[in-house]
Design a protein around this motif. Structure first.
Motif, PDB file in Angstrom:
ATOM      1  N   MET A  46       0.804  -1.219   0.000  1.00  0.00           N
ATOM      2  CA  MET A  46       0.000   0.000   0.000  1.00  0.00           C
ATOM      3  C   MET A  46       0.844   1.279   0.000  1.00  0.00           C
ATOM      4  SD  MET A  46      -1.399   2.643   1.896  1.00  0.00           S
ATOM      5  CE  MET A  46      -1.314   2.298   3.636  1.00  0.00           C
ATOM      6  N   TYR A  47       2.091   1.202   0.445  1.00  0.00           N
ATOM      7  CA  TYR A  47       2.917   2.407   0.515  1.00  0.00           C
ATOM      8  C   TYR A  47       3.330   2.904  -0.873  1.00  0.00           C
ATOM      9  CZ  TYR A  47       3.578   1.076   5.456  1.00  0.00           C
ATOM     10  OH  TYR A  47       3.392   0.711   6.768  1.00  0.00           O
ATOM     11  N   ALA A  48       3.219   2.042  -1.876  1.00  0.00           N
ATOM     12  CA  ALA A  48       3.593   2.401  -3.256  1.00  0.00           C
ATOM     13  C   ALA A  48       5.044   2.887  -3.335  1.00  0.00           C
ATOM     14  CB  ALA A  48       2.628   3.444  -3.829  1.00  0.00           C
ATOM     15  N   ASN A  49       5.907   2.258  -2.530  1.00  0.00           N
ATOM     16  CA  ASN A  49       7.327   2.640  -2.582  1.00  0.00           C
ATOM     17  C   ASN A  49       8.264   1.432  -2.608  1.00  0.00           C
ATOM     18  OD1 ASN A  49       7.361   1.681   0.054  1.00  0.00           O
ATOM     19  ND2 ASN A  49       7.634   3.686   1.018  1.00  0.00           N
ATOM     20  N   GLU A  50       7.703   0.244  -2.802  1.00  0.00           N
ATOM     21  CA  GLU A  50       8.538  -0.954  -2.787  1.00  0.00           C
ATOM     22  C   GLU A  50       9.629  -0.895  -3.852  1.00  0.00           C
ATOM     23  OE1 GLU A  50       5.704  -4.601  -1.315  1.00  0.00           O
ATOM     24  OE2 GLU A  50       5.192  -3.636  -3.214  1.00  0.00           O
ATOM     25  N   ASP A  51       9.333  -0.274  -4.997  1.00  0.00           N
ATOM     26  CA  ASP A  51      10.347  -0.194  -6.046  1.00  0.00           C
ATOM     27  C   ASP A  51      11.519   0.685  -5.616  1.00  0.00           C
ATOM     28  OD1 ASP A  51       8.509   1.861  -6.064  1.00  0.00           O
ATOM     29  OD2 ASP A  51       8.346   2.001  -8.238  1.00  0.00           O
ATOM     30  N   PHE A  52      11.245   1.757  -4.849  1.00  0.00           N
ATOM     31  CA  PHE A  52      12.324   2.630  -4.381  1.00  0.00           C
ATOM     32  C   PHE A  52      13.133   1.948  -3.269  1.00  0.00           C
ATOM     33  CE2 PHE A  52       8.720   5.477  -5.587  1.00  0.00           C
ATOM     34  CZ  PHE A  52       9.235   5.859  -6.814  1.00  0.00           C
ATOM     35  N   VAL A  53      12.444   1.206  -2.422  1.00  0.00           N
ATOM     36  CA  VAL A  53      13.145   0.400  -1.411  1.00  0.00           C
ATOM     37  C   VAL A  53      14.029  -0.627  -2.109  1.00  0.00           C
ATOM     38  CG1 VAL A  53      12.877  -1.277   0.469  1.00  0.00           C
ATOM     39  CG2 VAL A  53      11.384   0.741   0.363  1.00  0.00           C
ATOM     40  N   GLY A  54      13.477  -1.265  -3.149  1.00  0.00           N
ATOM     41  CA  GLY A  54      14.238  -2.255  -3.904  1.00  0.00           C
ATOM     42  C   GLY A  54      15.472  -1.668  -4.562  1.00  0.00           C
ATOM     43  N   ASP A  55      15.341  -0.450  -5.086  1.00  0.00           N
ATOM     44  CA  ASP A  55      16.509   0.224  -5.685  1.00  0.00           C
ATOM     45  C   ASP A  55      17.601   0.421  -4.640  1.00  0.00           C
ATOM     46  OD1 ASP A  55      15.247   0.374  -8.137  1.00  0.00           O
ATOM     47  OD2 ASP A  55      14.594   2.455  -7.884  1.00  0.00           O
ATOM     48  N   ALA A  56      17.186   0.828  -3.434  1.00  0.00           N
ATOM     49  CA  ALA A  56      18.164   1.039  -2.363  1.00  0.00           C
ATOM     50  C   ALA A  56      18.831  -0.268  -1.961  1.00  0.00           C
ATOM     51  CB  ALA A  56      17.489   1.690  -1.159  1.00  0.00           C
ATOM     52  N   LEU A  94      10.665  -5.135  -5.177  1.00  0.00           N
ATOM     53  CA  LEU A  94      11.744  -5.116  -4.188  1.00  0.00           C
ATOM     54  C   LEU A  94      13.046  -5.699  -4.737  1.00  0.00           C
ATOM     55  CD1 LEU A  94       9.606  -6.167  -1.107  1.00  0.00           C
ATOM     56  CD2 LEU A  94      10.793  -3.979  -1.365  1.00  0.00           C
ATOM     57  N   LYS A  95      12.971  -6.331  -5.908  1.00  0.00           N
ATOM     58  CA  LYS A  95      14.151  -6.854  -6.604  1.00  0.00           C
ATOM     59  C   LYS A  95      14.936  -7.827  -5.726  1.00  0.00           C
ATOM     60  CE  LYS A  95      14.282  -2.377  -8.908  1.00  0.00           C
ATOM     61  NZ  LYS A  95      13.152  -1.854  -8.081  1.00  0.00           N
ATOM     62  N   THR A  96      14.193  -8.711  -5.085  1.00  0.00           N
ATOM     63  CA  THR A  96      14.813  -9.689  -4.199  1.00  0.00           C
ATOM     64  C   THR A  96      14.120 -11.035  -4.387  1.00  0.00           C
ATOM     65  OG1 THR A  96      15.375 -10.171  -1.876  1.00  0.00           O
ATOM     66  CG2 THR A  96      13.266  -9.105  -2.273  1.00  0.00           C
ATOM     67  N   ASP A  97      14.779 -12.089  -3.957  1.00  0.00           N
ATOM     68  CA  ASP A  97      14.208 -13.425  -4.111  1.00  0.00           C
ATOM     69  C   ASP A  97      13.261 -13.791  -2.970  1.00  0.00           C
ATOM     70  OD1 ASP A  97      15.679 -13.817  -6.426  1.00  0.00           O
ATOM     71  OD2 ASP A  97      17.402 -14.626  -5.330  1.00  0.00           O
ATOM     72  N   TYR A  98      13.335 -13.036  -1.872  1.00  0.00           N
ATOM     73  CA  TYR A  98      12.517 -13.373  -0.708  1.00  0.00           C
ATOM     74  C   TYR A  98      12.371 -12.140   0.169  1.00  0.00           C
ATOM     75  CZ  TYR A  98      16.824 -13.150   2.024  1.00  0.00           C
ATOM     76  OH  TYR A  98      17.972 -12.709   2.626  1.00  0.00           O
ATOM     77  N   VAL A  99      11.372 -12.162   1.044  1.00  0.00           N
ATOM     78  CA  VAL A  99      11.279 -11.171   2.124  1.00  0.00           C
ATOM     79  C   VAL A  99      11.441 -11.924   3.447  1.00  0.00           C
ATOM     80  CG1 VAL A  99       9.857  -9.551   0.822  1.00  0.00           C
ATOM     81  CG2 VAL A  99       8.744 -11.321   2.218  1.00  0.00           C
ATOM     82  N   ASP A 100      11.773 -11.188   4.480  1.00  0.00           N
ATOM     83  CA  ASP A 100      11.964 -11.825   5.782  1.00  0.00           C
ATOM     84  C   ASP A 100      10.639 -11.975   6.516  1.00  0.00           C
ATOM     85  OD1 ASP A 100      15.103 -11.999   6.127  1.00  0.00           O
ATOM     86  OD2 ASP A 100      14.606 -10.134   5.091  1.00  0.00           O
ATOM     87  N   PHE A 101       9.815 -10.928   6.497  1.00  0.00           N
ATOM     88  CA  PHE A 101       8.441 -10.995   7.008  1.00  0.00           C
ATOM     89  C   PHE A 101       7.474 -10.653   5.886  1.00  0.00           C
ATOM     90  CE2 PHE A 101       8.911  -9.714  11.831  1.00  0.00           C
ATOM     91  CZ  PHE A 101       9.506 -10.933  12.093  1.00  0.00           C
ATOM     92  N   TYR A 102       6.441 -11.470   5.719  1.00  0.00           N
ATOM     93  CA  TYR A 102       5.315 -11.107   4.854  1.00  0.00           C
ATOM     94  C   TYR A 102       4.076 -11.089   5.734  1.00  0.00           C
ATOM     95  CZ  TYR A 102       2.523 -10.653   0.598  1.00  0.00           C
ATOM     96  OH  TYR A 102       1.689 -10.180  -0.393  1.00  0.00           O
TER      97      TYR A 102
END
Length: 274
Positions: A46-56, A94-102
């Motif tokens: 919902m934050y609409a910022n996962e792509d920016f987090v992923g870039d970081a 997020l450009k990752t293979d997994y998240v730690d918490f979903y």
């Protein structure tokens, strides 16, 4: 950084919340936090910022396996097929293979909780998430998830600060070994100028916000994820971990009202339902 153990993971007690951070601001904030020692980043569909987090996450020198990354599925996407689609989209951004918490971001009024949690468990079993959990679950729903459904709940993320008590929820969670992740731990900025907290802060050569965070972070099984855009705010929050409150400090905080809830969307659950 102090950690809390849950579902086999060691999670840093203090994380960076990213709600309302967008674009270059979000990217810069996450990079800054990671460079100064944060290892817990919280975002959501919902934050609409996962792509920016992923870039970081791509641009930082900190290895991915040293970062605890949380994201969440929105309450309107809790049908199993919708969860899977939302998760795949989050992972791509997020450009990752997994998240730690979903996590389930909010309970939906008409959700089938068992099927939603089963969908999360399938994602976990397939390696997409290292652990699953919930947000904004009152006691009745949390009991249902843990005791009836038997889901391996790694945390419950709720609003918690010196003006909002969790006197029924927190003891239950502590008894089950489920950490409480405090969002809006500074009451959306309202605590920075609170006289009672400033009185304590003067004694510790600290800020009112640091006292509010220190109060949360000293509690058994409590984590906090304040949003902090600037490096100065991020550093200040990190320094709250060094503050040791005494009994007089806690007594003063205990006298503050504990019924001030500031996050109240129309779809909120019944908070006092046990």
């Amino acid at each position: 950084m102090q950690t809390i153990q849950t579902q086999g993971l060691n999670v840093p007690r203090l994380g960076l919340g990213t709600f309302k951070l967008q674009g270059k601001d979000c990217h810069a904030a996450v990079l800054s936090a990671l460079s100064m020692g944060y290892r817990h980043i919280d975002t959501a569909e919902m934050y609409a910022n996962e792509d920016f987090v992923g870039d970081a996450l791509e641009d930082t020198e900190v290895p991915r396996d040293q970062i605890h990354l949380t994201t969440k599925v929105w309450w309107q996407n809790l049908a199993p097929e919708a969860i899977r689609k939302a998760f795949d989209q989050s992972l791509a951004k997020l450009k990752t293979d997994y998240v730690d918490f979903y996590l389930i971001h909010w309970p939906a009024p008409d959700m089938n909780l068992a099927s939603a949690l089963e969908a999360l468990m399938r994602i976990k079993d397939a390696g997409g998430a290292r652990a699953i959990g919930v947000c904004n679950f009152p006691l009745a729903l949390l009991k249902q998830a843990i005791e009836e459904i038997g889901a391996p709940i790694a945390c419950n993320q709720v609003e918690y600060h010196v003006l909002l008590g969790q006197k029924t929820l927190l003891p239950y969670m502590q008894s089950k070994g489920v950490p409480l992740t405090a969002y809006a731990p500074l009451a959306q900025g309202r605590l920075a100028a609170m006289p009672e907290l400033q009185q304590i802060a003067d004694k510790h050569d600290a800020t009112a916000a640091q006292i509010a965070l220190a109060w949360l972070l000293e509690q058994d099984g409590v984590m906090a994820i304040p949003k902090a855009r600037s490096e100065a705010s991020q550093r200040s929050n990190l320094d709250a971990l060094k503050i040791k409150l005494d009994q007089d400090d806690r007594a003063l905080i205990a006298k503050l009202p504990k019924d001030q809830r500031f996050v109240k969307p129309a779809f909120s659950p019944e908070w006092d339902k046990e």
